[in-house]
Scaffold this active site. Structure first.
Site, PDB file in Angstrom:
ATOM      1  N   CYS A 116       0.820  -1.223   0.000  1.00  0.00           N
ATOM      2  CA  CYS A 116       0.000   0.000   0.000  1.00  0.00           C
ATOM      3  C   CYS A 116       0.850   1.268   0.000  1.00  0.00           C
ATOM      4  O   CYS A 116       0.346   2.344  -0.319  1.00  0.00           O
ATOM      5  CB  CYS A 116      -0.944   0.008   1.189  1.00  0.00           C
ATOM      6  N   HIS A 256      -3.610   7.187   2.309  1.00  0.00           N
ATOM      7  CA  HIS A 256      -3.960   5.866   1.784  1.00  0.00           C
ATOM      8  C   HIS A 256      -5.345   5.481   2.307  1.00  0.00           C
ATOM      9  O   HIS A 256      -5.667   5.712   3.480  1.00  0.00           O
ATOM     10  CB  HIS A 256      -2.911   4.846   2.257  1.00  0.00           C
ATOM     11  N   ASN A 286     -10.141  -0.254  -0.742  1.00  0.00           N
ATOM     12  CA  ASN A 286      -8.676  -0.172  -0.697  1.00  0.00           C
ATOM     13  C   ASN A 286      -8.114  -0.796  -1.976  1.00  0.00           C
ATOM     14  O   ASN A 286      -8.163  -2.012  -2.151  1.00  0.00           O
ATOM     15  CB  ASN A 286      -8.172  -0.916   0.549  1.00  0.00           C
TER      16      ASN A 286
HETATM   17  C1  LIG Z   1     -10.292  -5.521   8.904  1.00  0.00           C
HETATM   18  C2  LIG Z   1     -10.989  -4.506   9.808  1.00  0.00           C
HETATM   19  C3  LIG Z   1     -11.982  -3.678   8.986  1.00  0.00           C
HETATM   20  C4  LIG Z   1     -11.772  -5.282  10.860  1.00  0.00           C
HETATM   21  O1  LIG Z   1     -12.360  -4.376  11.773  1.00  0.00           O
HETATM   22  P1  LIG Z   1     -12.181  -4.579  13.334  1.00  0.00           P
HETATM   23  O2  LIG Z   1     -12.968  -3.536  13.968  1.00  0.00           O
HETATM   24  O3  LIG Z   1     -10.698  -4.622  13.611  1.00  0.00           O
HETATM   25  O4  LIG Z   1     -12.857  -5.959  13.561  1.00  0.00           O
HETATM   26  P2  LIG Z   1     -12.245  -7.296  14.216  1.00  0.00           P
HETATM   27  O5  LIG Z   1     -11.325  -7.960  13.222  1.00  0.00           O
HETATM   28  O6  LIG Z   1     -11.720  -6.968  15.568  1.00  0.00           O
HETATM   29  O7  LIG Z   1     -13.560  -8.127  14.354  1.00  0.00           O
HETATM   30  C5  LIG Z   1     -14.644  -7.739  15.185  1.00  0.00           C
HETATM   31  C6  LIG Z   1     -15.786  -8.701  14.988  1.00  0.00           C
HETATM   32  O8  LIG Z   1     -16.397  -8.476  13.714  1.00  0.00           O
HETATM   33  C7  LIG Z   1     -16.463  -9.701  12.983  1.00  0.00           C
HETATM   34  N1  LIG Z   1     -16.325  -9.420  11.565  1.00  0.00           N
HETATM   35  C8  LIG Z   1     -15.170  -9.371  10.846  1.00  0.00           C
HETATM   36  N2  LIG Z   1     -15.477  -9.083   9.572  1.00  0.00           N
HETATM   37  C9  LIG Z   1     -16.807  -8.940   9.495  1.00  0.00           C
HETATM   38  C10 LIG Z   1     -17.686  -8.634   8.448  1.00  0.00           C
HETATM   39  N3  LIG Z   1     -17.272  -8.394   7.188  1.00  0.00           N
HETATM   40  N4  LIG Z   1     -19.005  -8.535   8.721  1.00  0.00           N
HETATM   41  C11 LIG Z   1     -19.470  -8.742   9.951  1.00  0.00           C
HETATM   42  N5  LIG Z   1     -18.670  -9.056  11.003  1.00  0.00           N
HETATM   43  C12 LIG Z   1     -17.363  -9.145  10.775  1.00  0.00           C
HETATM   44  C13 LIG Z   1     -15.314 -10.523  13.548  1.00  0.00           C
HETATM   45  O9  LIG Z   1     -15.537 -11.890  13.305  1.00  0.00           O
HETATM   46  C14 LIG Z   1     -15.366 -10.168  15.002  1.00  0.00           C
HETATM   47  O10 LIG Z   1     -16.392 -10.910  15.612  1.00  0.00           O
HETATM   48  P3  LIG Z   1     -16.210 -11.468  17.126  1.00  0.00           P
HETATM   49  O11 LIG Z   1     -16.038 -10.240  17.974  1.00  0.00           O
HETATM   50  O12 LIG Z   1     -17.474 -12.199  17.341  1.00  0.00           O
HETATM   51  O13 LIG Z   1     -14.994 -12.331  17.086  1.00  0.00           O
HETATM   52  C15 LIG Z   1      -9.971  -3.574  10.493  1.00  0.00           C
HETATM   53  O14 LIG Z   1      -9.261  -4.294  11.430  1.00  0.00           O
HETATM   54  C16 LIG Z   1      -9.019  -2.922   9.547  1.00  0.00           C
HETATM   55  O15 LIG Z   1      -9.379  -2.064   8.767  1.00  0.00           O
HETATM   56  N6  LIG Z   1      -7.722  -3.271   9.653  1.00  0.00           N
HETATM   57  C17 LIG Z   1      -6.648  -2.656   8.920  1.00  0.00           C
HETATM   58  C18 LIG Z   1      -6.771  -2.861   7.470  1.00  0.00           C
HETATM   59  C19 LIG Z   1      -5.603  -2.338   6.768  1.00  0.00           C
HETATM   60  O16 LIG Z   1      -5.224  -1.227   6.997  1.00  0.00           O
HETATM   61  N7  LIG Z   1      -5.063  -3.182   5.921  1.00  0.00           N
HETATM   62  C20 LIG Z   1      -3.926  -3.131   5.154  1.00  0.00           C
HETATM   63  C21 LIG Z   1      -3.064  -2.035   5.182  1.00  0.00           C
HETATM   64  S1  LIG Z   1      -3.359  -1.332   3.735  1.00  0.00           S
END
Ligand SMILES: CC(C)(COP(=O)(O)OP(=O)(O)OC[C@H]1O[C@@H](n2cnc3c(N)ncnc32)[C@H](O)[C@@H]1OP(=O)(O)O)[C@@H](O)C(=O)NCCC(=O)NCCS
EC number: 2.3.1.180
Length: 331
Positions: A116, A256, A286
């Site tokens: 990224c 980004h 993204n």
């Molecule tokens: C991926 C991302 C959106 C997930 O959001 P989050 O708030 O961290 O969510 P978590 O991974 O902690 O998951 C929270 C809950 O939501 C659930 N969940 C995950 N994806 C889901 C979806 N698409 N729909 C519904 N629920 C979802 C998980 O299973 C978890 O459930 P649980 O609490 O029962 O275990 C976030 O972590 C993110 O944006 N990360 C960075 C991404 C990034 O910058 N990537 C690359 C660099 S470019």
């Protein structure tokens, strides 16, 4: 002696036609539009459909868009850099394919692999070629066909990414515009949290790697989120500080587009209000190396000569960085 800087003198972009909405994702994995919107800010993303369609298709279209606007002769281009993690093939470089297709027959060309942050790495490399006098025209492309490495059964990852590419033309200037300063960072410890296991030389493709779904992006979302928030904000604040940039003289933050919450945290850290933050995550998701040039493409008409832009990114590697650009032209 007057010092030479690299100025961005043209922008191009392309996103494929197919729109993958949150509603369609609801039919593919256990998720909701409400969850995706509130956790990421994404409403839809673009997908490149069709057989034998690699990321070069996106890069070629973006460069052709830039060539049509700037009206430069592609034969004058000295160098093409393509930042991507979804190259058409492991080799040759996709930049070679793009350069030939657009008629940049006098250019040397190579791919830049910094996930990224790839566009910022490419921009910095291209600017160095210009500043050194080695090149007069450099094209830097950032783009990815993330749908090619997405596991559409993994709801935590497939909702985030989309396909698209943007590019800029760099040329020398002696005016007080152009790429002023940059900070680039990396930390290989990030491999644990964000990678694609198979398909490289460590684990070549086999029946087993396919069965185990190891040719897709693996991401520990919440760990990556924490690193991204801290590092993108830190590096932005550091670059702003050493260039006396602040809420009053930064015209645009160009972050980004990984997650709206990461963008908000970075803006807050450098004191930028939402009206000065470029954003298109709701429409494209993204696009990895594509997000920053696609922002410049979307906002080009609003930019004025002399505007101060703070570009910032974080991604796989880990890699991260920030670049200070003084905009060089009025559209
Ligand atoms: C991926 C991302 C959106 C997930 O959001 P989050 O708030 O961290 O969510 P978590 O991974 O902690 O998951 C929270 C809950 O939501 C659930 N969940 C995950 N994806 C889901 C979806 N698409 N729909 C519904 N629920 C979802 C998980 O299973 C978890 O459930 P649980 O609490 O029962 O275990 C976030 O972590 C993110 O944006 N990360 C960075 C991404 C990034 O910058 N990537 C690359 C660099 S470019």
């Amino acid at each position: 002696m007057t010092s030479i800087r690299a100025a961005i003198t043209g922008v191009g972009g392309y996103v494929p036609e197919y729109i993958l909405t949150n509603q369609e994702l609801e039919t593919m994995v256990e998720t909701t539009d409400e969850w995706i919107t509130s956790r990421t800010g994404i409403k839809e993303r673009r997908i490149l459909k069709g057989e034998n369609q690699g990321v070069s298709v996106l890069g070629i279209a973006a460069v052709k868009d830039m060539l049509a606007k700037t009206k430069i002769d592609p034969k004058e281009i000295d160098c093409v850099i393509f930042a991507t993690v979804t190259a058409d093939m492991t080799f040759p470089a996709t930049a070679n394919i793009v350069a030939s297709a657009v008629g940049a027959t006098n250019a040397f060309s190579f791919d830049m692999g910094a996930a990224c942050s790839g566009f910022l790495y490419g921009l910095s490399a291209g600017a160095s070629y210009i500043q050194s006098g080695m090149c007069k025209k450099v094209v830097v492309i950032g783009g990815d066909k993330m749908s090619a490495i997405m596991d559409y059964t993994d709801r935590t990852t497939c909702i985030i990414f989309g396909d698209g590419a943007g590019c800029v033309l760099l040329e020398p200037t002696t005016e007080d515009v152009g790429i002023v300063d940059s900070i680039l960072k990396s930390d290989g410890a990030g491999e644990t949290y964000l990678h694609m296991k198979a398909g490289g030389s460590r684990m070549p493709a086999s029946r087993e790697t396919v069965d185990k779904r190891q040719h897709f992006v693996y991401q520990e979302g919440s760990a990556v989120f924490k690193f991204a928030v801290t590092n993108m904000a830190d590096v932005s604040a550091q670059l702003a500080g050493r260039n006396n940039l602040n809420a009053d003289n930064i015209n645009w933050l160009v972050p980004h587009q990984a997650n709206k919450r990461i963008i908000d945290a970075t803006a807050h850290r450098v004191g930028i209000t939402e009206d000065k933050v470029m954003m298109n995550i709701e429409r494209y998701g993204n696009t990895t190396a594509g997000t920053i040039p696609l922002l410049l493409w979307d906002y080009e008409k609003q930019l004025k000569k002399g505007d101060n832009l703070l570009l910032a990114a974080f991604g796989g590697g880990f890699t991260w960085g920030a670049v200070y650009v003084k905009w060089a032209y009025n559209s």
